[in-house]
Structures are given as C-alpha cells and as structure tokens.
Design a protein around this motif. Structure first.
Motif, mmCIF file in Angstrom:
data_model
loop_
_atom_site.group_PDB
_atom_site.id
_atom_site.type_symbol
_atom_site.label_atom_id
_atom_site.label_comp_id
_atom_site.label_asym_id
_atom_site.label_seq_id
_atom_site.Cartn_x
_atom_site.Cartn_y
_atom_site.Cartn_z
ATOM 1 N N LEU A 32 0.525 -1.228 0.118
ATOM 2 C CA LEU A 32 0.056 -0.016 0.028
ATOM 3 C C LEU A 32 0.881 1.400 0.011
ATOM 4 O O LEU A 32 0.365 2.331 -0.445
ATOM 5 C CB LEU A 32 -0.798 0.057 1.432
ATOM 6 C CG LEU A 32 -2.030 -1.047 1.122
ATOM 7 C CD1 LEU A 32 -3.039 -0.906 2.503
ATOM 8 C CD2 LEU A 32 -3.061 -0.836 0.109
ATOM 9 N N THR A 33 2.119 1.131 0.502
ATOM 10 C CA THR A 33 2.978 2.336 0.633
ATOM 11 C C THR A 33 4.190 2.315 -0.253
ATOM 12 O O THR A 33 5.060 3.269 -0.122
ATOM 13 C CB THR A 33 3.505 2.609 2.289
ATOM 14 O OG1 THR A 33 3.882 1.516 2.569
ATOM 15 C CG2 THR A 33 2.219 2.845 3.223
ATOM 16 N N GLY A 34 4.374 1.196 -1.100
ATOM 17 C CA GLY A 34 5.372 1.118 -1.899
ATOM 18 C C GLY A 34 6.805 0.762 -1.388
ATOM 19 O O GLY A 34 6.888 0.358 -0.038
ATOM 20 N N VAL A 35 7.952 1.111 -1.977
ATOM 21 C CA VAL A 35 9.071 0.569 -1.689
ATOM 22 C C VAL A 35 9.438 1.077 -0.234
ATOM 23 O O VAL A 35 9.190 2.154 0.149
ATOM 24 C CB VAL A 35 10.317 1.076 -2.800
ATOM 25 C CG1 VAL A 35 10.099 0.331 -3.821
ATOM 26 C CG2 VAL A 35 10.439 2.610 -2.783
ATOM 27 N N SER A 36 10.293 0.411 0.572
ATOM 28 C CA SER A 36 10.529 0.790 1.877
ATOM 29 C C SER A 36 11.989 0.682 2.290
ATOM 30 O O SER A 36 12.773 0.381 3.356
ATOM 31 C CB SER A 36 9.973 -0.500 2.827
ATOM 32 O OG SER A 36 10.605 -1.749 2.302
ATOM 33 N N TYR A 37 12.931 1.457 1.345
ATOM 34 C CA TYR A 37 14.277 1.582 1.583
ATOM 35 C C TYR A 37 14.210 3.003 2.501
ATOM 36 O O TYR A 37 13.423 3.893 2.680
ATOM 37 C CB TYR A 37 15.149 1.722 0.336
ATOM 38 C CG TYR A 37 14.495 2.391 -0.896
ATOM 39 C CD1 TYR A 37 14.644 1.527 -2.007
ATOM 40 C CD2 TYR A 37 14.055 3.604 -0.896
ATOM 41 C CE1 TYR A 37 14.055 2.256 -3.222
ATOM 42 C CE2 TYR A 37 13.583 4.015 -2.222
ATOM 43 C CZ TYR A 37 13.751 3.462 -3.338
ATOM 44 O OH TYR A 37 12.911 3.901 -4.425
#
Length: 464
Positions: free
Chosen positions: A222-227
């Motif tokens: 839901l929030t996209g990539v997590s870098y």
C-alpha cells in the motif's frame, strides 16, 4: 462595360468556389484532420516511452497513492486541455483568427513576458522529449538483442549490450523522417504509431497478468518501496515527474488542432478527440502500471518490458519492444515538428534567401522532389545534437522525470488556466477563480518537487 463587370464578377465567384474547395478561410491548403486522425496524433504524443515507467512510478508510492496520483494527472490534463482548445481561435470559436501554435495563443491572449517564457518552456520541453524518446528506443532495441542472446545461450552469457549503436541508428532514421515538411503530412505516421502503442501496451499488460497468475498473488504494498527515508522521498518525487511526462502533450495540442478540417469547428473536434484520447490513455496507463506492479512488486524495473522480469516467450517480448521503437519514431516527429516549424518560420522572416534555396532531385516516373537545403542541414544538425546528448545521459527514468517536471506546470496548467481566466472574464476572487488559482499552485508544487527528485536521481546515477 457592364458585360466586362459581369464577367469579372463571375470569374471572382468561380475563383472563390475553387479556393473554398482547396483552401481554408486563412488561405492555407485544406486541413485533413478528423476526430480519429486527431485522436491518433494525441495518443501518439501522450503515450510514449513514459508508459513503461509507470509500474516503477507506482512502486515508489504504493498502490493507494500511485493510482491516485495517476488519476490526478489524468483529470488535470483533460480539464486544462479543454480550456486550451478554446484558445485556438481568438474571439469567435468558428470564424475568429486562428492561432497556429501554442506560442501564438499565449501571444494573442496574454502577451508580454509570458510569450518569452512560453517559448523557452515549450521548445525546451520538446527538445527534451526527443532525448527521452531516443533513450527509450535504444533501451527497447537493447532489450531485443539481450533477449535473443539470453535465449540462444540459455542464460550462460551475461549478454552485456551497449546503447550507443542503437541511439545512432535511431538518429539516422529520424534524419530521414525529419525531412517531412510539417506536422500536417505525418498523419499516417501517427496512425502507425498509435497501432504500435496498442500492440506493446497489450503485450505488457498480458505478460503482467500472466506473471500474476504464475505467482498466484498480487505483489506490491500500500505504501510502496521501503528503503531509507531520504531515498524514499527522492523516489516519490521522481515518480511524480515520470507520471507527469507520461501525460505531457499540451505543448503540441494547438499545433495538432491546426491540422483539423472544418466544419464542424476545430474546437468541437479537438475536444471530442481529447475525450477519446485521455480516456484510452488512462485506461492503458492503469492497466500497464498496475499489472506490472502486481507482477513484480517493489522490485519492478524502470522499464517493465526491458527489465529483468520478462524473459519468455522471448519472441513476444521482441515484438513488444519492436513496437515501442516504431511508436517512438512517430512520437518523436509529433513532438519535433512544431519546433522545426518555429525555427524555420523565424529564419524565413530574417533570411528569406537562405530558406528559399532548394535542390531538385529527379525521381524516375515521378515529378522531381524539391529538397530544401536549409531544412536538410538544420534538421540533420538538430537530430545529431539530440542523439549525442542522449548518449551522454542515458538514464531513462531520471530524464523522463525531469522533462515531465519542467513542462507539466507551465504548459499543461499555468498558461491554459491564465488564458481561460482572461478569455472567460472570470471575476477575481470568485469561486471558479479561486479554484483555478489553487489548482495552479498545487501543480506548481508537484512540478517543483518532481524536478528536484529527478535532478538528484541523475546526479546519483552519474556518481555511480
């Protein structure tokens, strides 16, 4: 004396009939465009290499924000395009004087410093689009060679491929197509390009859906990539720029409108074509972006058909990438022809002798072809220049994001909004005036952060 007067009047009437049959009200040859040809021009201009970066853009923002942003850009582009279409004729929408270019509309309605600013924004953006299309076409041609190499070696060969030979080849093709005199004569190229668009978009969607079926799940979050936090911010900003680029065509809308025959009025036709084109574009964009993100999730490549996700069937991927290249050949011309016309118009006024020099090339069985020497030299130099710059900065997503960010607010929002306010005489601080100005401010902020994100992306790519 009466007989001579009658004969003169009769001849004048005959000439008028002949003129109205072959010439429009401004004395120029009859324009050929209808709804479907105009739709082909718009679709060719709107849907370019940007369509294949949409899955990556959604991955930077996630399912909720990514889809919402795409719908936002679609709605804004549609709304402001309708306002811009009303600016083609000054005054009466049927009989008023024509504005042949985007700059002409700004000059006749806003005037002053807006004309200079518009020229810089429009023609810089058109030049940038040729760079983006050159990079995009080379990536697709590289993908074809890599796909065949991996298939032949069964994955044993890493298959490193250089983009430069393909960029040079694309540039050579564009040198030939750039000798087409004007945008009125590339209608057939736009139709071919539009067909190619549906070909590769359908292939991309089909491969994405098949990958989802193979995975038996929808990937992505839901929030996209997590870098890291900072990198996440730059990624979101760059994704905004990519989506803005994917919807950019306002800078050539007036030029496309100038190819439309009448009656019915050019405004009626362009608005109908805009409805069709934006609806078709958004439908394909959502399918391409969502199917790609669902297939690969946060690891989706910057260009879904040329990344490391799809390998088989390799022949289908080759067809898709070949269709991209053919489409970008046409898209390049739709964007570059207004720039060519602008420069040649200026040169013709200042140095008419240079512009009038032609070379007759005999063609067996046909009348000789008149080759304009200035057109040959200047357009060839332009294509070579854009090709060389593309070879120096071959960063697909970063370049698309920067081009989209720089052109979206001034060309798609600011000028159409300001001209609409003046044309419709919208009272200051009225509800509609406040809404339009708020929309313009919001889009300015979006363009600004997208430009920053894309510049940071280019710097990081250069350093690495």
């Amino acid at each position: 004396m009466v007989e001579n007067t009658f004969e003169t009047d009769l001849n004048h009437r005959v000439d008028s009939v002949i003129d109205s049959k072959y010439y429009d009200d401004d004395g120029r040859p009859k324009r050929p465009g209808g709804v479907w040809i105009t739709s082909s021009h718009i679709i060719t201009a709107v849907i370019g290499s940007g369509v294949l970066s949409l899955a990556w853009s959604i991955s930077q923002m996630g399912w909720v924000a990514g889809v919402a942003v795409m719908l936002f850009f679609s709605a804004v582009t549609w709304y402001t395009s309708l306002m811009l279409a009303d600016c083609y004729r000054t005054g009466d929408s049927i009989t008023g004087p024509r504005n042949y270019t985007f700059m002409d509309t700004v000059s006749s309605i806003l005037g002053g410093w807006n004309v200079t600013w518009c020229g810089i924004a429009q023609y810089t953006n058109l030049f940038g689009a040729t760079i983006g299309y050159t990079i995009g076409s080379s990536i697709s041609m590289m993908a074809i060679q890599k796909s065949n190499c991996l298939h032949d070696s069964k994955g044993a060969d890493p298959c490193h491929v250089s983009a430069n030979p393909f960029m040079i080849g694309f540039g050579i093709v564009q040198i030939f197509f750039s000798q087409i005199p004007n945008i009125h004569e590339i209608w057939w190229l736009s139709i071919v390009a539009a067909i190619m668009l549906y070909t590769y978009a359908t292939i991309g969607i089909g491969l994405g859906i098949s990958k989802v079926a193979e995975n038996r799940t929808f990937k992505g979050t839901l929030t996209g990539v997590s870098y890291g936090d900072v990198r996440k911010v730059w990624g979101i900003f760059q994704g905004l720029g990519n989506i803005a680029f994917a919807y950019s065509f306002s800078m050539v809308l007036i030029e496309i409108q100038d190819t439309i025959k009448s009656p019915p009025s050019e405004v009626k036709t362009i608005k109908k074509a805009t409805h069709i084109s934006i609806l078709a574009t958004t439908f394909f964009y959502l399918l391409c972006g969502c199917s790609g993100y669902a297939a690969f999730g946060d690891k989706v490549a910057g260009n879904v058909l040329t990344g490391d996700g799809f390998y088989n069937p390799y022949w289908l991927i080759d067809i898709g990438n070949a269709a991209i290249v053919i489409h970008l050949v046409g898209g390049y011309q739709v964007f570059v022809q207004p720039l060519f016309a602008f420069v040649e118009k200026k040169v013709s006024k200042k140095w008419p002798k240079i512009d009038n020099k032609t070379l007759k090339i005999p063609i067996p069985g046909l009348s000789p072809y008149n080759l304009n020497l200035f057109r040959l030299v200047w357009r060839t130099v332009f294509v070579i220049t854009s090709t060389v710059i593309s070879m120096l900065i071959p960063f697909f997503n970063d370049v698309l994001g920067l081009i989209g960010a720089l052109g979206f607010w001034p060309l798609t929002v600011y000028f159409p909004v300001e001209m609409h306010i003046l044309q419709m005489k919208i009272p200051k601080w009225s509800r509609k005036w406040v809404f339009l100005r708020t929309l313009s401010v919001i889009c300015f902020i979006v363009s600004a952060v997208a430009a920053v994100g894309s510049v940071v992306g280019i710097i990081l790519d250069v350093l690495h």
